[in-house]
Write a protein that holds these residues in place. Structure first.
Motif, PDB file in Angstrom:
ATOM      1  N   GLY A  32      -5.998  -8.827 -46.755  1.00 21.24           N
ATOM      2  CA  GLY A  32      -4.915  -7.935 -46.352  1.00 21.24           C
ATOM      3  C   GLY A  32      -3.886  -8.738 -45.587  1.00 21.24           C
ATOM      4  N   LEU A  33      -2.680  -8.852 -46.116  1.00 18.25           N
ATOM      5  CA  LEU A  33      -1.673  -9.763 -45.588  1.00 18.25           C
ATOM      6  C   LEU A  33      -0.497  -9.009 -44.976  1.00 18.25           C
ATOM      7  N   VAL A  34      -0.251  -9.228 -43.680  1.00 15.19           N
ATOM      8  CA  VAL A  34       0.941  -8.707 -43.015  1.00 15.19           C
ATOM      9  C   VAL A  34       1.994  -9.813 -43.043  1.00 15.19           C
ATOM     10  N   ALA A  35       3.069  -9.594 -43.791  1.00 15.78           N
ATOM     11  CA  ALA A  35       4.089 -10.619 -43.990  1.00 15.78           C
ATOM     12  C   ALA A  35       5.270 -10.348 -43.062  1.00 15.78           C
ATOM     13  N   GLY A  36       5.187 -10.880 -41.850  1.00 15.92           N
ATOM     14  CA  GLY A  36       6.292 -10.762 -40.905  1.00 15.92           C
ATOM     15  C   GLY A  36       7.241 -11.933 -40.981  1.00 15.92           C
TER      16      GLY A  36
ATOM     17  N   THR B 236       4.899  -5.397 -45.211  1.00 19.72           N
ATOM     18  CA  THR B 236       5.883  -5.934 -44.274  1.00 19.72           C
ATOM     19  C   THR B 236       6.000  -4.969 -43.110  1.00 19.72           C
ATOM     20  N   PRO B 237       5.841  -5.427 -41.876  1.00 19.96           N
ATOM     21  CA  PRO B 237       5.917  -4.514 -40.738  1.00 19.96           C
ATOM     22  C   PRO B 237       7.285  -3.860 -40.611  1.00 19.96           C
ATOM     23  N   ASP B 238       7.350  -2.822 -39.820  1.00 19.08           N
ATOM     24  CA  ASP B 238       8.603  -2.120 -39.574  1.00 19.08           C
ATOM     25  C   ASP B 238       9.467  -2.997 -38.669  1.00 19.08           C
ATOM     26  N   MET B 239      10.320  -3.808 -39.312  1.00 18.51           N
ATOM     27  CA  MET B 239      11.165  -4.758 -38.584  1.00 18.51           C
ATOM     28  C   MET B 239      12.313  -5.154 -39.497  1.00 18.51           C
ATOM     29  N   ASP B 240      13.294  -5.784 -38.917  1.00 18.44           N
ATOM     30  CA  ASP B 240      14.355  -6.412 -39.691  1.00 18.44           C
ATOM     31  C   ASP B 240      13.928  -7.862 -39.883  1.00 18.44           C
TER      32      ASP B 240
ATOM     33  N   ALA C 127       4.845  -5.366 -30.965  1.00 15.72           N
ATOM     34  CA  ALA C 127       3.382  -5.354 -31.060  1.00 15.72           C
ATOM     35  C   ALA C 127       2.900  -4.098 -31.776  1.00 15.72           C
ATOM     36  N   SER C 128       3.528  -2.969 -31.473  1.00 12.75           N
ATOM     37  CA  SER C 128       3.120  -1.707 -32.108  1.00 12.75           C
ATOM     38  C   SER C 128       3.380  -1.739 -33.605  1.00 12.75           C
ATOM     39  N   ALA C 129       4.530  -2.297 -34.001  1.00 15.50           N
ATOM     40  CA  ALA C 129       4.846  -2.388 -35.422  1.00 15.50           C
ATOM     41  C   ALA C 129       3.862  -3.300 -36.139  1.00 15.50           C
ATOM     42  N   LEU C 130       3.480  -4.393 -35.486  1.00 12.32           N
ATOM     43  CA  LEU C 130       2.500  -5.305 -36.086  1.00 12.32           C
ATOM     44  C   LEU C 130       1.154  -4.603 -36.238  1.00 12.32           C
ATOM     45  N   ALA C 131       0.740  -3.896 -35.214  1.00 13.96           N
ATOM     46  CA  ALA C 131      -0.543  -3.183 -35.275  1.00 13.96           C
ATOM     47  C   ALA C 131      -0.513  -2.083 -36.324  1.00 13.96           C
ATOM     48  N   GLU C 132       0.611  -1.384 -36.434  1.00 11.04           N
ATOM     49  CA  GLU C 132       0.745  -0.327 -37.436  1.00 11.04           C
ATOM     50  C   GLU C 132       0.600  -0.908 -38.842  1.00 11.04           C
ATOM     51  N   ALA C 133       1.221  -2.050 -39.081  1.00 15.23           N
ATOM     52  CA  ALA C 133       1.114  -2.692 -40.393  1.00 15.23           C
ATOM     53  C   ALA C 133      -0.309  -3.153 -40.658  1.00 15.23           C
ATOM     54  N   ALA C 134      -0.950  -3.729 -39.639  1.00 16.30           N
ATOM     55  CA  ALA C 134      -2.332  -4.184 -39.796  1.00 16.30           C
ATOM     56  C   ALA C 134      -3.264  -3.015 -40.105  1.00 16.30           C
ATOM     57  N   THR C 135      -3.007  -1.888 -39.466  1.00 17.89           N
ATOM     58  CA  THR C 135      -3.819  -0.695 -39.702  1.00 17.89           C
ATOM     59  C   THR C 135      -3.656  -0.186 -41.127  1.00 17.89           C
TER      60      THR C 135
ATOM     61  N   VAL D 122       6.411  -9.880 -29.901  1.00 19.52           N
ATOM     62  CA  VAL D 122       5.138  -9.145 -29.959  1.00 19.52           C
ATOM     63  C   VAL D 122       4.429  -9.249 -28.615  1.00 19.52           C
ATOM     64  N   LEU D 123       4.400 -10.442 -28.040  1.00 13.92           N
ATOM     65  CA  LEU D 123       3.744 -10.622 -26.745  1.00 13.92           C
ATOM     66  C   LEU D 123       4.467  -9.856 -25.643  1.00 13.92           C
ATOM     67  N   GLU D 124       5.804  -9.842 -25.716  1.00 13.19           N
ATOM     68  CA  GLU D 124       6.575  -9.133 -24.692  1.00 13.19           C
ATOM     69  C   GLU D 124       6.332  -7.635 -24.725  1.00 13.19           C
ATOM     70  N   THR D 125       5.972  -7.121 -25.908  1.00  9.31           N
ATOM     71  CA  THR D 125       5.771  -5.673 -26.058  1.00  9.31           C
ATOM     72  C   THR D 125       4.294  -5.304 -26.196  1.00  9.31           C
ATOM     73  N   ALA D 126       3.398  -6.257 -25.916  1.00 12.85           N
ATOM     74  CA  ALA D 126       1.961  -6.017 -26.104  1.00 12.85           C
ATOM     75  C   ALA D 126       1.416  -4.925 -25.197  1.00 12.85           C
ATOM     76  N   SER D 127       2.075  -4.678 -24.080  1.00 10.12           N
ATOM     77  CA  SER D 127       1.597  -3.637 -23.158  1.00 10.12           C
ATOM     78  C   SER D 127       1.656  -2.248 -23.784  1.00 10.12           C
TER      79      SER D 127
END
Length: 863
Positions: free
Chosen positions: A529-533, A550-554, A563-571, A588-593
């Motif tokens: 399962g590949l998340v292509a960011g 592809t995560p929800d991003m430009d 981070a939430s968009a990455l997790a949503e895509a991974a899920t 992603v790290l800045e928004t990990a909280s």
């Protein structure tokens, strides 16, 4: 030696009387006085026997002066080429015949002159403007004597296009006489096209033969003889020559100024179609007078000397048997598990559905005329539509052109016009840009449009229409022929971080080798399962057999990944692998909280994380590891031209420790890395070496290296000047464990009084100082005596650009001194200029210029 005009020696100027065989207005048998620039006498003085002749033909309203750089290059380099630059009759300093000479007459005139000059065999024709079609007229009639063809901005057929507006105006009855003969307006307008502007003495030299209306008679007649109308008297000759050109089998070089408002890229595309063997170089920023705007002499003679070398170079071969990019998709026609997933709006296609959609789109594209080798520009965000279109084009053998919006409107337009696609498929915003900026290609809309908007945007088809056509034809046997493995498959544009973006051409075999390298290096098996960011990886999912999202991003703005968009895509796909750029991971790290427990659990299931696009600091990578605790965290090194080249994981980075540069690991499967050492001025040599500790340009050899740069022959010949190797333009060294350390870009190496200094070690030292952010070490001053200047961000950011405080400057100097570099000055800026795609590659060239201006006492502005 005396010059009769700037850059023209008196010995070159020659007059001769030539009997005419032309039938024009009773001219046959008349003798006309010709003027030429000819270096035969100079060659004889030097005892040089020419190996061949360049027969150079100017257009309207120039003269043989246009080719002075070729004469001077031969003289200065003591080459054995004869240069004959003609002044056509009624032009330059040749006789004014008083006759209206049409295209066929001018070709005949050139034949008369060539015979009189006894130019012999091994002739290379060189043409510009209307000299292009005239020189080709001679070429097609003398193929037994023809060795090569060189063309600069010209056209040999209207090719279905209207007369360019500049020529429309010049040929209009109300303007023609006044604009081309009575006044020098046409000449002045032509000279004004030079980029940069012609020096006054050069402009005066071009004007010298045309000082009065009588002298400009040929200028006026040339314009009147443009055969854009089917009924024009010269149209038959034009058609004959343009068709006969397709029989030429000799090597061809085309050097082009794409800013030409007269002979634009559309005429270049027509020439390439007629002469597919041509080597092409487009000089970005150059215009109609390309020989004035850029050095064309050096590449012409380098091409004449080395044109067969590239063909004979042995390329690295893959250890794997070739399997098409569609092999995995074709093997899963009955598989109903997810293949590709969109996040917003939510949508999933199974392998079976993706395969069907690809075939329907391929059939629809084929129905509207897409053929193998046709270029199809895809201005579509990553996701189901882009994936389907990529593989539909691969199915047909069409060539996908991928240039993302991260290049900016200007850069994107430059890339698209350079690639010259026959078809352009885009979302509404892209189609609006295409219409406004006149991007080439038949327009196909991703979404359905109202009839009004469709007409406004010039849209010929929609994806829904293509799918309907494909579905209607699904009952018949598919008419798809497997693509030649060595045919062009894709043109992928670089980020433009070191100049105008370059199109890297990949064949089907090279794309397959890239897929195989990724599969072997990272054990990416079918079912992953590949998340292509990171945009370049978005096209490889189906080829690897991996479910991709592809995560929800430009994707053109990496810092939009949260981070939430990455997790949503991974899920969404139970991801096992994540590809993302350093800038994306930083955000992603800045928004990990923001992550909740369930999201963290999904990220913990990731087994592989790749951060590609730029080096990533170990502390940042360690934080990423905490976010994906069960993943192997890798940072492959590579580029658009070869991805990946080397690889290293977090443990490897820690083991390597600190050194001169950034350790990017060892070569990936099938790749070989070597070094071309640099000298004290930072100039790289041409012999691959593997000696540990030697700094130089990084060379790579691999089956997945690009085939060539598209329509950039000069750039390509430089990058492949060492047979079988790609010169990356990066500098670094190998260590005792064959690990590669990247020390920066070759063009960013400082040339100081004590020798060459690569920037990365010093920049890392700067970033180790408390309160320091990103930094760039740049050279200020002339080569060989440059001073090292640090330009840096601070934490918190500086409010404005200017000199660093005394305290910070002292700390920076002390830290950098440990690397052996003496810092002359330290400047701080609120933010460093970076490329858009990666948001991490610092524009050091711009910073060097800015620092030079700032330190010279100029007003300090934002860089």
């Amino acid at each position: 030696m005396t010059e009769i005009f700037p850059g023209v020696k008196e010995i070159y100027s020659k007059y001769l009387d030539v009997p005419s065989t032309s039938e024009v207005d009773g001219s046959k048998g008349a003798t006309y006085r010709w003027h030429v620039l000819d270096n035969a006498a100079e060659l004889a003085e030097r005892g040089i026997t020419p190996v061949g002749t360049l027969l150079c033909v100017h257009g309207n309203p120039t003269w043989s002066y246009l080719w002075r750089s070729l004469l001077n290059h031969v003289s200065e380099n003591n080459l054995a080429w004869r240069i004959v630059a003609v002044d056509q009759l009624d032009m330059g300093f040749s006789e004014r015949t008083g006759k209206f000479r049409r295209l066929a007459d001018r070709v005949n005139d050139l034949e008369d002159l060539a015979e009189a000059l006894e130019i012999g065999d091994n002739v290379t024709t060189v043409g510009h403007d209307w000299g292009g079609i005239i020189s080709l007229g001679w070429a097609v009639s003398h193929q037994d004597r023809l060795a090569n063809v060189v063309l600069t901005n010209t056209a040999i057929h209207p090719a279905g296009f209207e007369l360019p507006s500049a020529l429309k105006l010049a040929s209009h009855p109300a303007v023609h006489g006044w604009g081309t003969k009575t006044t020098p307006a046409f000449l002045k307008v032509t000279h004004s096209l030079a980029q940069p502007a012609l020096a006054p003495e050069i402009r005066n030299a071009f004007m010298a033969p045309y000082t009065n209306a009588e002298a400009r008679d040929g200028v006026a007649n040339f314009v009147a003889d443009i055969p854009f109308d089917d009924s024009h008297p010269s149209r038959g000759a034009l058609n004959d020559i343009s068709e006969a050109v397709r029989t030429l089998r000799v090597p061809v070089l085309m050097l082009w100024g794409p800013k030409d408002p007269v002979f634009s890229d559309r005429y270049l595309r027509d020439l390439i179609w007629r002469l597919p063997q041509a080597q092409v170089h487009r000089f970005e920023g150059a215009s109609h007078l390309v020989g004035e705007d850029r050095d064309i002499a050096s590449p012409i003679f380098r091409w004449l000397a080395n044109r067969d070398d590239a063909a004979g170079a042995e390329r690295a071969q893959s250890a794997n048997d070739y399997q098409p990019m569609l092999a995995e998709l074709d093997s899963r026609v009955s598989d109903h598990s997810p293949a590709v997933v969109d996040i917003h709006p939510p949508r999933t296609l199974s392998w079976s559905q993706l395969g069907q959609r690809v075939n329907f789109l391929a059939a629809g594209l084929q129905h509207i005329g897409v053929k193998p080798g046709d270029r199809v520009n895809l201005l579509v965000p990553p996701g189901i539509e882009l994936t389907s279109l990529i593989y539909a084009c691969l199915r047909l053998g069409a060539v996908i052109v991928v240039a993302d919006a991260g290049l900016g409107t200007k850069g994107l337009g430059r890339a698209i016009k350079g690639a010259g696609p026959s078809f352009l498929i885009g979302i509404d915003r892209a189609l609006s840009g295409a219409r406004l900026l006149n991007w080439p290609g038949i327009k196909i809309a991703v979404s359905n449009l109202s009839s009004t908007k469709r007409k406004l945007l010039g849209v010929s088809h929609t994806l829904e229409e293509l799918l309907e056509i494909g579905e209607q034809q699904s009952g018949a046997a598919p008419n798809f022929v497997a693509a030649d493995p060595d045919a062009d498959a894709a043109i992928l544009f670089t980020s433009g971080s070191t100049g105008p973006a370059k199109g890297a051409v990949y064949t089907h075999r090279q794309l397959a080798a890239m897929r195989d390298t990724l599969r072997e290096t990272y054990d990416l098996k079918a079912g992953s399962g590949l998340v292509a960011g990171f945009a370049p990886f978005a096209l490889l999912g189906p080829a690897l057999g991996a479910t991709s999202v592809t995560p929800d991003m430009d994707v053109t703005a990496p810092r939009t990944l949260t981070a939430s968009a990455l997790a949503e895509a991974a899920t969404a796909i139970n991801a096992t692998a994540v590809f993302a750029s350093p800038a994306a991971l930083a955000n992603v790290l800045e928004t990990a909280s923001e992550l909740n427990t369930a999201q963290r659990k999904k990220l913990a299931a990731v087994s592989l994380l790749l951060s590609a696009g730029a080096p990533i600091p170990e502390p940042l990578l360690a934080k990423v590891q905490d976010l994906v605790p069960n993943a192997q965290v890798h940072t492959p090194y590579g580029m658009t031209e070869a991805l990946p080249v080397t690889d290293i994981d977090l443990a490897g980075i820690r083991e390597a420790g600190n050194g001169n540069g950034v350790c990017v690991g060892t070569a990936v499967a099938g790749a070989t890395v070597a070094i071309a050492p640099i000298d004290a001025l930072g100039v790289a040599g041409d012999r691959p070496q593997y000696t540990p500790g030697v700094t130089g340009e990084i060379l790579v050899r691999a089956p997945h290296v690009k085939d060539r740069y598209d329509r950039l022959w000069i750039t390509e010949s430089a990058s492949s000047s060492i047979a079988g190797w790609h010169r990356t333009g990066d500098v670094g060294h190998l260590d005792e464990n064959s690990r590669l350390w990247v020390e920066g870009r070759l063009i960013h190496v400082l040339s100081t009084a004590t020798g060459a200094i690569t920037p990365v070690a010093a920049e890392n030292a700067v970033q180790s100082v408390a309160g320091a952010g990103r930094a760039a070490l740049v050279g200020v001053g002339p080569a060989g005596t440059q001073a090292a200047v640090v330009v840096m961000e601070t934490i918190p950011p500086a409010r404005k650009a200017g000199p660093a405080s005394t305290v910070l400057t002292a700390k920076i100097r002390e830290a950098v001194a440990a690397t052996g570099t003496e810092v002359a000055a330290v400047l701080v800026v609120p933010t460093l200029p970076t490329d858009i795609r990666h948001n991490s590659k610092i524009d050091r060239a711009a910073l060097a210029q800015w620092a030079s201006t700032s330190l010279a006492g100029g007003r300090i502005r934002k860089p």
